[in-house]
Design an enzyme around this catalytic site. Structure first.
Site, mmCIF file in Angstrom:
data_model
loop_
_atom_site.group_PDB
_atom_site.id
_atom_site.type_symbol
_atom_site.label_atom_id
_atom_site.label_comp_id
_atom_site.label_asym_id
_atom_site.label_seq_id
_atom_site.Cartn_x
_atom_site.Cartn_y
_atom_site.Cartn_z
ATOM 1 N N HIS A 52 0.873 -1.165 0.061
ATOM 2 C CA HIS A 52 0.032 -0.119 -0.121
ATOM 3 C C HIS A 52 0.650 1.220 -0.100
ATOM 4 O O HIS A 52 2.051 1.221 0.312
ATOM 5 C CB HIS A 52 -0.727 -0.133 1.126
ATOM 6 C CG HIS A 52 -0.222 -0.137 2.639
ATOM 7 N ND1 HIS A 52 -0.308 -1.107 3.427
ATOM 8 C CD2 HIS A 52 0.268 1.159 2.852
ATOM 9 C CE1 HIS A 52 0.429 -0.656 4.470
ATOM 10 N NE2 HIS A 52 0.786 0.778 4.334
HETATM 11 P P1 TYD Z 1 -2.356 -3.211 7.658
HETATM 12 O O1 TYD Z 1 -2.189 -1.783 7.317
HETATM 13 O O2 TYD Z 1 -3.354 -4.156 6.216
HETATM 14 O O3 TYD Z 1 -1.136 -4.159 7.568
HETATM 15 P P2 TYD Z 1 0.365 -4.164 6.647
HETATM 16 O O4 TYD Z 1 -0.239 -3.110 5.525
HETATM 17 O O5 TYD Z 1 1.403 -3.643 7.489
HETATM 18 O O6 TYD Z 1 0.480 -5.356 6.020
HETATM 19 O O7 TYD Z 1 -3.043 -3.670 8.756
HETATM 20 C C1 TYD Z 1 -3.640 -4.763 9.159
HETATM 21 C C2 TYD Z 1 -4.902 -4.678 10.039
HETATM 22 O O8 TYD Z 1 -4.457 -3.984 11.325
HETATM 23 C C3 TYD Z 1 -5.897 -3.830 9.273
HETATM 24 O O9 TYD Z 1 -7.005 -4.569 9.644
HETATM 25 C C4 TYD Z 1 -5.924 -2.779 9.866
HETATM 26 C C5 TYD Z 1 -5.181 -2.643 11.281
HETATM 27 N N1 TYD Z 1 -4.736 -1.728 11.865
HETATM 28 C C6 TYD Z 1 -5.127 -0.890 12.551
HETATM 29 O O10 TYD Z 1 -6.286 -0.882 13.316
HETATM 30 N N2 TYD Z 1 -4.498 0.158 13.323
HETATM 31 C C7 TYD Z 1 -3.181 0.365 12.953
HETATM 32 O O11 TYD Z 1 -2.428 1.444 13.243
HETATM 33 C C8 TYD Z 1 -2.507 -0.424 11.853
HETATM 34 C C9 TYD Z 1 -1.239 -0.104 11.209
HETATM 35 C C10 TYD Z 1 -3.258 -1.485 11.216
#
Ligand code: TYD
Length: 136
Positions: A52
């Site tokens: 992302h």
């Molecule tokens: P995501 O941003 O998809 O993880 P990555 O990009 O590192 O693979 O986040 C995974 C899950 O955690 C998603 O359901 C959103 C949640 N999340 C939060 O609730 N708060 C946060 O600060 C972060 C980074 C993720």
């Protein structure tokens, strides 16, 4: 000349005979006021994360244990860096597609962010990201 994609920040180490303390503070390693901290750990074998970009968010990523490889893409160029030291932080700014690969089983990746979690700040589709940066 275009800005480097990989921006590494030195994090001062205040070690002594007892061990290490690493310090990130305003005026030192921190280029912004931190409003959120999260850490990624216990990553299963073979898993990659990220995929992302953010519209506004700035983050400082510090691998406090183990190692992980970051791949950053600005819509034109892609660069990779391995984080394996709590003495280095990777600054990720807006307009960068990021992926995290090759997590070691013991990796703890701490992320300091300048804003609270906001799903509206994410671009999760790579084609949409490329369109976004090429039109701005
Ligand atoms: P995501 O941003 O998809 O993880 P990555 O990009 O590192 O693979 O986040 C995974 C899950 O955690 C998603 O359901 C959103 C949640 N999340 C939060 O609730 N708060 C946060 O600060 C972060 C980074 C993720």
């Amino acid at each position: 000349m275009s800005a480097p994609l990989i921006q590494l920040v030195d994090i001062p180490q205040r070690g002594d005979a007892r061990g290490q303390i690493s310090v990130a503070e305003i005026g030192g390693a921190l280029p912004f006021v931190v409003r959120r901290v999260y850490w990624i750990h216990g990553t299963n074998p073979g898993v990659s994360r990220g995929f992302h970009a953010h519209k506004k968010l700035r983050q400082l990523c510090v691998c406090v244990a183990g190692s992980v490889r970051f791949s950053l893409f600005d819509g034109w160029r892609e660069e990779s860096v391995v984080l394996d030291s709590s003495a280095k932080g990777l600054l990720t700014v807006s307009g960068l597609w990021r992926e995290m690969h090759d997590f070691s089983p013991d990796c703890v990746l701490m992320v300091l962010a300048d804003a609270e979690y906001d799903e509206a700040d994410y671009i999760r589709d790579r084609a949409e990201f490329i369109k976004h940066v090429h039109s701005s």
